[in-house]
Motif scaffolding. Structure first.
Motif, PDB file in Angstrom:
ATOM      1  N   UNK A   2       0.809  -1.213   0.000  1.00 22.02           N
ATOM      2  CA  UNK A   2       0.000   0.000   0.000  1.00 22.02           C
ATOM      3  C   UNK A   2       0.847   1.271   0.000  1.00 22.02           C
ATOM      4  N   UNK A   3       2.067   1.186   0.476  1.00 19.51           N
ATOM      5  CA  UNK A   3       2.884   2.373   0.636  1.00 19.51           C
ATOM      6  C   UNK A   3       3.481   2.855  -0.690  1.00 19.51           C
ATOM      7  N   UNK A   4       3.602   4.162  -0.822  1.00 19.27           N
ATOM      8  CA  UNK A   4       4.287   4.731  -1.971  1.00 19.27           C
ATOM      9  C   UNK A   4       5.789   4.750  -1.691  1.00 19.27           C
ATOM     10  N   UNK A   5       6.582   4.698  -2.765  1.00 18.65           N
ATOM     11  CA  UNK A   5       8.032   4.612  -2.643  1.00 18.65           C
ATOM     12  C   UNK A   5       8.660   5.835  -3.287  1.00 18.65           C
ATOM     13  N   UNK A   6       9.616   6.434  -2.577  1.00 15.53           N
ATOM     14  CA  UNK A   6      10.282   7.627  -3.086  1.00 15.53           C
ATOM     15  C   UNK A   6      11.754   7.583  -2.716  1.00 15.53           C
ATOM     16  N   UNK A   7      12.626   7.862  -3.664  1.00 16.71           N
ATOM     17  CA  UNK A   7      14.061   7.930  -3.436  1.00 16.71           C
ATOM     18  C   UNK A   7      14.468   9.382  -3.228  1.00 16.71           C
ATOM     19  N   UNK A   8      15.238   9.640  -2.172  1.00 20.59           N
ATOM     20  CA  UNK A   8      15.719  10.995  -1.928  1.00 20.59           C
ATOM     21  C   UNK A   8      17.212  10.953  -1.601  1.00 20.59           C
ATOM     22  N   UNK A  14      21.832   8.205   0.305  1.00 22.93           N
ATOM     23  CA  UNK A  14      20.597   7.855  -0.391  1.00 22.93           C
ATOM     24  C   UNK A  14      19.627   7.199   0.580  1.00 22.93           C
ATOM     25  N   UNK A  15      18.378   7.639   0.519  1.00 22.26           N
ATOM     26  CA  UNK A  15      17.332   7.131   1.408  1.00 22.26           C
ATOM     27  C   UNK A  15      16.114   6.773   0.581  1.00 22.26           C
ATOM     28  N   UNK A  16      15.544   5.598   0.859  1.00 22.43           N
ATOM     29  CA  UNK A  16      14.291   5.200   0.226  1.00 22.43           C
ATOM     30  C   UNK A  16      13.172   5.327   1.250  1.00 22.43           C
ATOM     31  N   UNK A  17      12.139   6.082   0.889  1.00 28.36           N
ATOM     32  CA  UNK A  17      10.998   6.291   1.783  1.00 28.36           C
ATOM     33  C   UNK A  17       9.806   5.461   1.324  1.00 28.36           C
ATOM     34  N   UNK A  18       9.233   4.721   2.258  1.00 26.98           N
ATOM     35  CA  UNK A  18       7.985   3.993   2.048  1.00 26.98           C
ATOM     36  C   UNK A  18       6.982   4.647   2.991  1.00 26.98           C
ATOM     37  N   UNK A  19       5.931   5.274   2.434  1.00 26.48           N
ATOM     38  CA  UNK A  19       5.123   6.101   3.317  1.00 26.48           C
ATOM     39  C   UNK A  19       3.627   6.077   3.031  1.00 26.48           C
ATOM     40  N   UNK A  20       2.867   6.250   4.110  1.00 24.91           N
ATOM     41  CA  UNK A  20       1.460   6.590   4.034  1.00 24.91           C
ATOM     42  C   UNK A  20       1.356   8.104   3.855  1.00 24.91           C
ATOM     43  N   UNK A  41       8.753  -7.425   1.154  1.00 26.22           N
ATOM     44  CA  UNK A  41       8.139  -8.382   2.076  1.00 26.22           C
ATOM     45  C   UNK A  41       8.091  -7.816   3.491  1.00 26.22           C
ATOM     46  N   UNK A  42       9.069  -7.012   3.850  1.00 28.02           N
ATOM     47  CA  UNK A  42       9.070  -6.386   5.174  1.00 28.02           C
ATOM     48  C   UNK A  42       7.911  -5.397   5.315  1.00 28.02           C
ATOM     49  N   UNK A  43       7.752  -4.536   4.312  1.00 33.84           N
ATOM     50  CA  UNK A  43       6.669  -3.548   4.357  1.00 33.84           C
ATOM     51  C   UNK A  43       5.311  -4.234   4.365  1.00 33.84           C
ATOM     52  N   UNK A  44       5.154  -5.240   3.512  1.00 34.74           N
ATOM     53  CA  UNK A  44       3.866  -5.960   3.440  1.00 34.74           C
ATOM     54  C   UNK A  44       3.559  -6.627   4.776  1.00 34.74           C
ATOM     55  N   UNK A  45       4.563  -7.219   5.421  1.00 37.93           N
ATOM     56  CA  UNK A  45       4.331  -7.858   6.724  1.00 37.93           C
ATOM     57  C   UNK A  45       3.826  -6.829   7.736  1.00 37.93           C
TER      58      UNK A  45
END
Length: 232
Positions: A2-8, A14-20, A41-45
């Motif tokens: 469900x989370x959106x993914x953004x690289x910053x 470098x950081x990858x954001x998975x966010x509501x 798989x970590x985010x989905x869990x």
């Protein structure tokens, strides 16, 4: 997922954001390439086992044996020694990352977590700052030279700590790493003596199994503990 993914990019990292859209909890995790392979798989869990909204910031670590350890130590396998770059990594997280990804500049309900050396880094950080309200140390390298003495001589500044280990991790040929089972039990005893709310979870398998899900379990536990604590 469900989370959106953004690289910053921040501060040369470098950081990858998975966010509501409106995260209630900020999860910070130092990662290597293998962690990133298991991140979905970590985010989905976490999504499946918690109803709390969250952002996970995956901080890329390029020099694993240097950026996550607090003091120098000789190598335990191979020829690469351990460095003392943990302080710089922690400073990046507290002074650069959190102000950039939190609305209040401080980061309410921030949980720091990681696997292996990143788990040790998370534990060490708990003794350095109270910025984090909980830490997750999944299969942490608590065999690290002088770590148990260090943590027993000082008090953790974080009040909620999750520990886990695989039940076959101490069945290895390396003499130092084979002490990890005894060391994790001592780590829990240290936290108990300091009055820190904690748990120790044993997972099936060796060190190289399910690191994404094992870390996710810790984040789910931490979010639940913080939610219950905040309801008091």
């Amino acid at each position: 997922m469900k989370h959106t993914v953004k690289e910053i990019g921040l501060g040369g990292r470098n950081v990858t954001l998975y966010t509501d859209d409106v995260p209630q909890y900020i999860l910070v995790q130092p990662v290597d390439s293998h962690d990133m392979e298991e991140m979905t798989s970590e985010i989905v869990y976490i999504e499946q086992h918690s109803d709390k909204s969250f952002m996970l910031a995956a901080v890329k670590i390029s020099k694993w044996n240097d950026e996550l350890t607090p003091w120098q130590a000789p190598p335990v396998f191979g020829k690469i020694p351990f460095g003392d770059g943990a302080a710089q990594t922690l400073k990046f997280i507290t002074d650069t990352l959190l102000p950039a990804i939190t609305t209040d500049g401080k980061g309410q309900n921030v949980i720091l977590g990681g696997y292996s050396l990143a788990g040790l880094f998370s534990l060490w950080s708990a003794w350095q700052t109270d910025v984090f309200e909980a830490v997750v140390a999944a299969s942490p390298s608590v065999w690290y030279k002088d770590w148990l003495d260090y943590s027993s001589a000082r008090n953790s500044k974080v009040k909620h700590v999750y520990l886990s280990l695989g039940d076959h991790e101490y069945h290895c040929k390396n003499a130092l790493m084979a002490t990890v089972g005894e060391a994790i039990e001592k780590q829990k005893a240290i936290l108990d003596a300091q009055g820190i709310e904690n748990t120790l979870v044993w997972n099936p398998g060796n060190h190289f199994m399910d690191n994404g899900v094992r870390t996710a379990k810790g984040f789910v536990w931490a979010m639940k503990k913080l939610y219950l604590h905040n309801q008091k």
